[in-house]
Design a protein around this motif. Structure first.
Motif, short mmCIF file in Angstrom:
data_model
loop_
_atom_site.label_atom_id
_atom_site.label_comp_id
_atom_site.label_asym_id
_atom_site.label_seq_id
_atom_site.Cartn_x
_atom_site.Cartn_y
_atom_site.Cartn_z
N LEU A 644 31.30 -49.56 -27.72
CA LEU A 644 30.90 -50.19 -28.96
C LEU A 644 29.65 -51.01 -28.67
O LEU A 644 29.45 -51.47 -27.53
N PRO A 645 28.79 -51.23 -29.64
CA PRO A 645 27.54 -51.97 -29.37
C PRO A 645 27.80 -53.41 -28.95
O PRO A 645 28.68 -54.08 -29.50
N ASP A 646 27.03 -53.88 -28.00
CA ASP A 646 27.22 -55.24 -27.48
C ASP A 646 26.89 -56.30 -28.51
O ASP A 646 27.34 -57.45 -28.40
N GLY A 647 26.09 -55.96 -29.51
CA GLY A 647 25.70 -56.96 -30.51
C GLY A 647 26.71 -57.16 -31.62
O GLY A 647 26.41 -57.82 -32.63
N MET A 648 27.93 -56.61 -31.48
CA MET A 648 28.92 -56.70 -32.57
C MET A 648 29.34 -58.13 -32.86
O MET A 648 29.91 -58.41 -33.92
N GLY A 649 29.06 -59.03 -31.93
CA GLY A 649 29.42 -60.42 -32.18
C GLY A 649 28.75 -61.01 -33.40
O GLY A 649 29.21 -62.03 -33.94
N ALA A 650 27.68 -60.37 -33.89
CA ALA A 650 26.98 -60.85 -35.09
C ALA A 650 27.67 -60.41 -36.37
O ALA A 650 27.31 -60.89 -37.45
N MET A 651 28.65 -59.52 -36.28
CA MET A 651 29.29 -59.00 -37.49
C MET A 651 30.45 -59.91 -37.89
O MET A 651 31.63 -59.53 -37.86
N ARG A 652 30.12 -61.13 -38.27
CA ARG A 652 31.12 -62.18 -38.47
C ARG A 652 32.02 -61.94 -39.68
O ARG A 652 33.07 -62.57 -39.80
N LYS A 653 31.59 -61.08 -40.60
CA LYS A 653 32.41 -60.80 -41.78
C LYS A 653 33.45 -59.71 -41.52
O LYS A 653 34.26 -59.42 -42.39
N ARG A 667 35.56 -50.36 -22.62
CA ARG A 667 35.63 -51.82 -22.69
C ARG A 667 35.28 -52.27 -24.10
O ARG A 667 34.83 -51.48 -24.92
N MET A 668 35.46 -53.56 -24.35
CA MET A 668 35.07 -54.14 -25.63
C MET A 668 33.66 -54.73 -25.51
O MET A 668 33.18 -54.99 -24.40
N PRO A 669 32.97 -54.95 -26.62
CA PRO A 669 31.62 -55.53 -26.56
C PRO A 669 31.65 -56.94 -25.96
O PRO A 669 32.67 -57.63 -26.00
N ARG A 670 30.52 -57.34 -25.43
CA ARG A 670 30.41 -58.68 -24.87
C ARG A 670 30.62 -59.73 -25.96
O ARG A 670 30.21 -59.57 -27.09
N LYS A 671 31.31 -60.80 -25.60
CA LYS A 671 31.59 -61.93 -26.49
C LYS A 671 32.28 -61.46 -27.78
O LYS A 671 31.95 -61.89 -28.88
N PHE A 672 33.25 -60.62 -27.59
CA PHE A 672 33.99 -60.08 -28.72
C PHE A 672 34.74 -61.19 -29.47
O PHE A 672 35.02 -61.07 -30.66
N GLY A 673 35.03 -62.27 -28.78
CA GLY A 673 35.78 -63.37 -29.38
C GLY A 673 35.05 -64.06 -30.53
O GLY A 673 35.66 -64.85 -31.25
N LEU A 674 33.75 -63.78 -30.71
CA LEU A 674 33.02 -64.37 -31.83
C LEU A 674 33.47 -63.81 -33.17
O LEU A 674 33.22 -64.40 -34.22
N LEU A 675 34.16 -62.65 -33.16
CA LEU A 675 34.62 -62.03 -34.42
C LEU A 675 35.92 -62.68 -34.86
O LEU A 675 36.96 -62.04 -34.99
N ASN A 676 35.86 -63.99 -35.11
CA ASN A 676 37.10 -64.73 -35.37
C ASN A 676 37.62 -64.57 -36.79
O ASN A 676 38.58 -65.23 -37.18
N ASN A 677 37.00 -63.69 -37.58
CA ASN A 677 37.52 -63.39 -38.91
C ASN A 677 38.42 -62.15 -38.90
O ASN A 677 38.99 -61.78 -39.92
N LEU A 678 38.53 -61.50 -37.73
CA LEU A 678 39.32 -60.28 -37.62
C LEU A 678 40.79 -60.52 -37.95
O LEU A 678 41.41 -61.48 -37.46
N ARG A 679 41.33 -59.62 -38.75
CA ARG A 679 42.76 -59.62 -39.03
C ARG A 679 43.43 -58.35 -38.53
O ARG A 679 44.65 -58.31 -38.37
N THR A 680 42.64 -57.30 -38.33
CA THR A 680 43.15 -56.06 -37.76
C THR A 680 42.32 -55.68 -36.56
O THR A 680 41.10 -55.51 -36.66
#
Length: 1163
Positions: A644-653, A667-680
């Motif tokens: 997955l693209p490493d820049g996914m952390g910007a997809m906050r919505k 693996r998962m993208p770097r800093k995946f934890g920034l996607l704190n709106n994830l429910r699934t």
């Protein structure tokens, strides 16, 4: 952007002003074509305005999240100013027109009720059709209970829209019922099946007053600790004697009764409380349930015991009728433990509770009287209902309308709600061609996923967040409401299959007439058949789904004419060039991944839903990361996807990220934890590099549903594992723990620190599904030894843990329904360290109180089902509700547990288990066994009076029931399906074939000893309907005369495949309807009497390479509908003129037969 803020706010005000009058405009557009056209134009401009406003939102997100500075803010202001002025001008013109229509403003909407409410009053003006017989049945059932001293429960169940509530009203208001019952009450339950609320309602209904309870000061004096336990006489005597022996104590004594959950402490407390000695000994007795969380304000008026006492006061011994309408609860505990003892312990003889429900499970749990199942209306009643409503409002019952109406009403299939809905729609259609258009609409039977539907609603802005609900919760509420209204139906819970497929945990269908109704009131949706018409226009189509790949080419040219397409869903793996289409307003897109990665036209500002499932894409491009508004990204079964693209952390919505079946993901993208709106988040792959570890899950506190963790063996340390905060993710209901990158990973010899890591990954205690795969530790974690961890668990799967000697302690779980254990080479016992004496058991031990299915596979050391602390257990073991048991490759296991309701048993490669050892399982309906008996054994058919399907691989050393005892064998009359998978199944076995005279379906596989047609052996099977012979490689058939007939007078289907030596087929019975002959590479001729089979409907011959010709006389196949000849390269002779002499033929397929293809190509 200050220069254009004024215009933006003005646009928002104008849209609100129009919205206030839209309801009246919708109503008037039905009869006023001018307003109807205005509505279309307004929708188009509204979509354009929505895009403009969405541009502002995207720009605000971009400025916060983007690291690029090459965007020109001046250019953005100029562009948006121009767009705003254009839209405002169009809106102003439409508002001026609107003001000439005399539209009324909308009235304030009533607050939304979360659960529907029904009442007992009949609408005197509304006639109920076709339910007189049902009413008489139910009324008589009620009156016949007059001598019953216990309260009876009568369920009325059936699918939504059948009229269960209407029937209950008819019964409730019947004069005989009114006179028979002293007290009558009606309560609408819906989803609120909580004891307190229901009891309060019943008390209020009985008293026609608010439920009044004693004041709080008195209640405070009544709080005692609840005492609970199992219904055992010895325990009761101990506790009662302890209570009576305190009579000389001057201080208040406290007696605790403690034990793990599920032992029955509450039951013991009730037995002691109601003991006659206790009642006489104590002057005052009180019962109160104390919640565990005492920090909250004590809500004393909700005390169950006080409600029970009040209920007894108001009901007394009066004969009562209580209607519980629309019950959904399927939790047996809520009824059996909480409500049943309360509601059914009051009232006089003949009291009845009537329950209306959709679920047979609800009826089974609550009913004491056989349920009354409500059926659809008869054709006459259905037409009477339909015509009474359709021929009103100016539509007269003319011949043309009646003819079309009778075609339409048949689509409703007797469902009253559908009949009323469609009749109401038809009553607004004044023209014959309008009726005819609805009649010609195609049935819709498309299966839809619940989550996909909700996410599409979210993407299109159809649902908005509320204070108490987020978007996903609001969507689920709306979905459930549509199901309740029968707009959506056939709801089912799905399981993920091992092969690729679209996964949604819940799916449903829409009734085809509901689809037509929805489409009629909306002009924004279309089907392919309409759009490819010569005069068709896509200008106002906003939502388009193409169900089959062929439709993509048909529609791609037309889509160039649409500007505001919002939803575009094309079949998975259908390739389309998006550059050719105008998709600038798109909110939701499903397509092949390569289509969008190669496209430059998708406007990232608006996209909210993106589905690339089943794509061959290997890496998602970084350009995906500028989809700042994206809410749902679905990549299920992209089996080649690695990154997955490493820049996914910007997809906050981003709210939903579906990665099921992405087995190549590294693996998962770097800093995946920034996607704190994830429910699934269905999949998370751990990696050792910084920013890719499991600690990235720390702040994803909203995660729910299914979570699969892969490569857990690469977690760096215990502290990293603890940082994942799995125990705080209370909404995660399904947790999958994979220690390798793939499900089937098997750990090596080195254990490492996996035991410590597993301990640090402890989840919360409300999981419903837990799976552990590839764990290399020697023992389970401490949290797995706590039975309280599994009180909500329904499914447990453990596999590929070769060194682990124990299973999680789940055998006392009151919720576990499914257990699968495989490839655990060190496991010797299923239930370990059972303290028999402490448990109070002295006969048969009962474990897994709710377990319905067990699968045990490849457990070479498994010897016992249970053992005590010293490793012994001689008592028999029983699972009380077990329905299905599969045991495969467990060579040391020598016993099968008892179960009073076991239906399906499969024993495969377990050579310590003989077929005679299952004789105690008397409820079996399906049995599969393939173990070779070392000693001579018998098949105890008489022990299985309900056996329907029997599959046996080995008949070696098998003794059947003696022929003289056949008359006493009831099982021989019940077995309908017999599968034989054994080289020796046609060797002489005394009494075998005579035992199965009532078999209707016989399958014979891999019988290498079979050389000739078994005419004599099969002669006993006079009732056989289906015969399947597969992989009998030595069957030649020439040991029997080709003139000999297969004496099976009721045979309808014959299937022969992979019989490599087969040369000829004997004469077939005249009853045959279906004949399939596949991959018989020596076959040179078809049956000689083929032309005499007048009932034959299907004939399929495939890959029979030596077959040269079809026999003459085939013109006698007067019923033949489907004929196919495939992969028969030397077949040349096809009877001349045969096709003209086959009057019923509908389908002919010729493939892989060059000469026949040439002849048919020439006509």
């Amino acid at each position: 952007m200050c220069g254009i803020d004024g215009d933006r706010r003005k646009l928002e005000r104008q849209l609100l002003a129009v919205q206030c009058k839209l309801t009246d405009a919708e109503a008037k557009s039905e009869s006023n074509p001018y307003i109807k056209r205005w509505m279309k134009d307004f929708r188009t401009v509204a979509y354009e305005a929505d895009d403009v406003l969405d541009d502002f939102q995207y720009e605000a997100l971009r400025r916060v999240l983007s690291h690029f500075t090459n965007h020109n803010p001046v250019l953005f202001r100029l562009t948006m100013s121009r767009k705003l002025r254009s839209v405002l001008g169009k809106i102003n013109d439409l508002v001026e027109e609107m003001n000439t229509f005399g539209l009324l403003e909308n009235r304030a909407e009533a607050p939304q009720v979360l659960h529907r409410q029904t009442h007992a009053k009949l609408d005197e003006d509304a006639e109920i059709f076709g339910r007189d017989d049902d009413k008489e049945v139910v009324v008589n059932l009620l009156l016949d209970q007059q001598d019953q001293h216990q309260v009876q429960v009568l369920p009325i169940f059936g699918m939504g829209g059948l009229g269960k509530t209407a029937l209950a009203k008819l019964v409730y208001n019947d004069i005989r019922v009114q006179q028979h019952f002293k007290l009558k009450m009606w309560h609408c339950v819906s989803e609120n099946f909580e004891a307190v609320a229901l009891l309060k309602s019943v008390i209020e209904l009985a008293t026609i007053d608010r439920c009044k309870l004693p004041d709080k000061i008195k209640l405070m004096r009544r709080r005692l600790e609840e005492a609970i336990g199992k219904q055992r006489d010895d325990d009761k005597e101990v506790v009662v004697n302890l209570l009576l022996n305190q009579q000389d104590q001057h201080q208040l004594q406290v007696l605790p009764i403690f034990g793990m959950g599920g032992l029955g402490k509450t039951t013991l407390g009730k037995i002691v409380y109601n003991d006659s000695r206790v009642k006489q000994h104590f002057e005052l007795k009180m019962w109160h349930f104390i919640e565990l969380a005492t920090s909250d304000r004590c809500n004393l008026p909700d005390t169950i015991e006080l409600l029970r006492q009040r209920l007894e006061e108001v009901i007394r011994k009066q004969r009562f009728l209580l209607i519980l309408d629309d019950v959904w609860n399927e939790e047996e505990k809520k009824w059996g433990d909480d409500l049943k003892p309360l509601l059914c312990s009051v009232g006089g003889p003949g009291s009845v509770v009537v329950v209306t429900c959709r679920s047979q499970q609800v009826a089974s749990i609550m009913g004491t009287i056989g349920p009354h199942e409500l059926a659809c209306l008869s054709e006459d009643d259905a037409w009477e209902l339909f015509s009474s409503k359709a021929f009103s409002k100016g539509v007269h019952e003319q011949a043309e309308f009646v003819t079309i109406g009778k075609c339409i009403f048949k689509k409703c299939k007797g469902l009253p709600l559908a009949l009323k809905t469609m009749a109401g729609l038809m009553s607004s259609k004044q023209q014959v061609d309008e009726w005819d258009a609805i009649k010609e609409s195609n049935p819709k039977d498309y299966e839809m996923g619940r989550d996909m539907l909700i996410q599409l609603w979210m993407a299109n802005g159809f649902i908005q967040e509320e204070r108490t609900m987020n978007l996903a919760q609001k969507g689920e509420f709306i979905f459930n409401d549509l199901v309740w209204r029968s707009f959506l139906q056939d709801v089912k819970v799905n399981e993920i299959c091992s092969f690729p497929g679209t996964y949604d945990p819940v799916s449903c269908k829409m009734h085809d007439l509901m689809h037509d109704l929805a489409k009629d009131v909306s002009d924004g949706c279309a089907i392919i058949e309409e759009l490819i018409e010569p005069e068709a226009s896509v200008e106002h189509v906003h939502h388009l789904q193409i169900a089959c790949g062929g439709g993509v080419k048909q529609i791609s040219g037309l889509l160039k004419g649409t500007r505001y397409l919002r939803t575009f869903l094309i079949p998975l793996r259908s390739h389309i060039d998006l550059n050719e289409l105008n998709l600038m307003s798109l909110r939701a897109l499903r397509c092949d991944g390569h289509s969008i990665t190669n496209s430059q036209v998708i406007n990232a500002k608006h996209l909210r839903y993106l589905d690339f499932s089943k794509s061959d894409i290997v890496r998602l491009p970084e350009s995906i990361c500028i989809l700042y508004c994206l809410q749902s990204l679905t990549l299920n079964y992209c089996s080649k996807l690695q990154y997955l693209p490493d820049g996914m952390g910007a997809m906050r919505k981003l709210i939903h990220l579906n990665l099921i079946g992405c087995h190549s993901l590294k693996r998962m993208p770097r800093k995946f934890g920034l996607l704190n709106n994830l429910r699934t988040l269905t999949t998370f792959v751990v990696d050792t590099e910084a920013g890719h570890g499991i600690e990235e899950l720390k702040d994803l506190c909203h995660l729910g549903g299914r979570l699969e963790l892969y490569n857990l063996r690469e977690i760096k340390s215990e502290s990293n594992a603890k940082e994942s905060n799995l125990h705080q993710k209370q909404s995660v209901g399904e947790l999958f723990m994979h220690w390798g990158r793939r499900r089937y990973y098997m750990p090596g010899d080195g254990v490492g620190d996996e035991e410590l890591l597993l301990e640090s990954l402890a989840p919360h205690s409300k999981l419903k599904t837990l799976e552990v795969h590839g764990y290399g530790g020697l023992k389970i974690s401490q949290w797995m030894r706590d039975p309280q961890m599994f009180q909500c668990l329904r499914t447990l799967t453990v596999s590929n843990c070769p060194w682990c000697k124990d299973l999680p302690i789940v055998w006392l779980s009151v919720s576990l329904e499914y257990l699968s254990v495989s490839n655990m080479g060190s496991l010797t016992t299923i239930c370990k360290i059972i303290d028999v004496e402490a448990g109070g058991y002295n006969t048969c031990l009962q474990y897994f109180p709710k377990l319905k299915k067990i699968v045990l596979c490849a457990l070479p050391s498994l010897e016992r089902w249970a053992e005590n602390r010293v490793g012994e257990l001689n008592s028999p073991v029983s699972f009380p509700v077990l329905e299905a048991l599969t045991i495969w490759r467990c060579p040391k296991l020598a016993t099968v547990p008892g179960s009073p309701i076991l239906k399906i048993l499969a024993i495969l490669e377990c050579y310590s288990l003989s077929i005679s050892s299952f004789a105690h399982l008397t409820t079996l309906s399906e049995l599969e066994w393939n173990g070779t008996s070392i000693v001579r054994t018998s098949m105890p058919l008489g022990s299985w009076p309900s056996l329907v399907k029997l599959s046996v691989e080995s008949l070696s050393n098998m003794v059947m029931v003696p022929i003289e005892d056949l008359q006493s064998q009831r099982s021989s009359k019940t077995v309908q399906n017999l599968n034989l998978n054994d080289p020796t199944c046609f060797e002489p076995t005394p009494g075998f074939w005579e035992c199965f005279a009532f078999v209707k379906q016989l399958k014979i596989f891999f019988c290498d000893e079979l050389v000739r047609w078994p005419v004599e052996e099969l002669r006993s099977l006079a009732r056989l309907h289906v015969l399947n012979i597969s992989y009998c490689r030595n069957l030649e058939g020439n040991g029997s005369s080709s003139q000999e007939t297969l004496l099976l007078p009721q045979l309808k289907t014959l299937h022969i495949d992979h019989c490599d030596s087969l040369l000829e087929i004997l004469k077939l019975p005249m009853s045959l309807e279906h004949l399939n002959i596949y991959s018989c590479c020596s076959l040179v001729a078809l049956p000689s009497n083929l032309g005499d089979l007048a009932k034959l409907r299907d004939l399929h011959v495939r890959f029979c390479t030596p077959l040269k010709e079809l026999p003459d006389g085939m013109d006698g196949l007067t019923s033949l509908e489907d004929l196919s000849i495939m992969g028969c390269p030397v077949t040349e002779n096809f009877p001349r003129g045969l096709l003209q002499r086959l009057p019923s033929l509908k389908s002919l397929k010729i493939l892989g037969s060059p000469e026949l293809e040439r002849r048919f190509g020439e006509g």
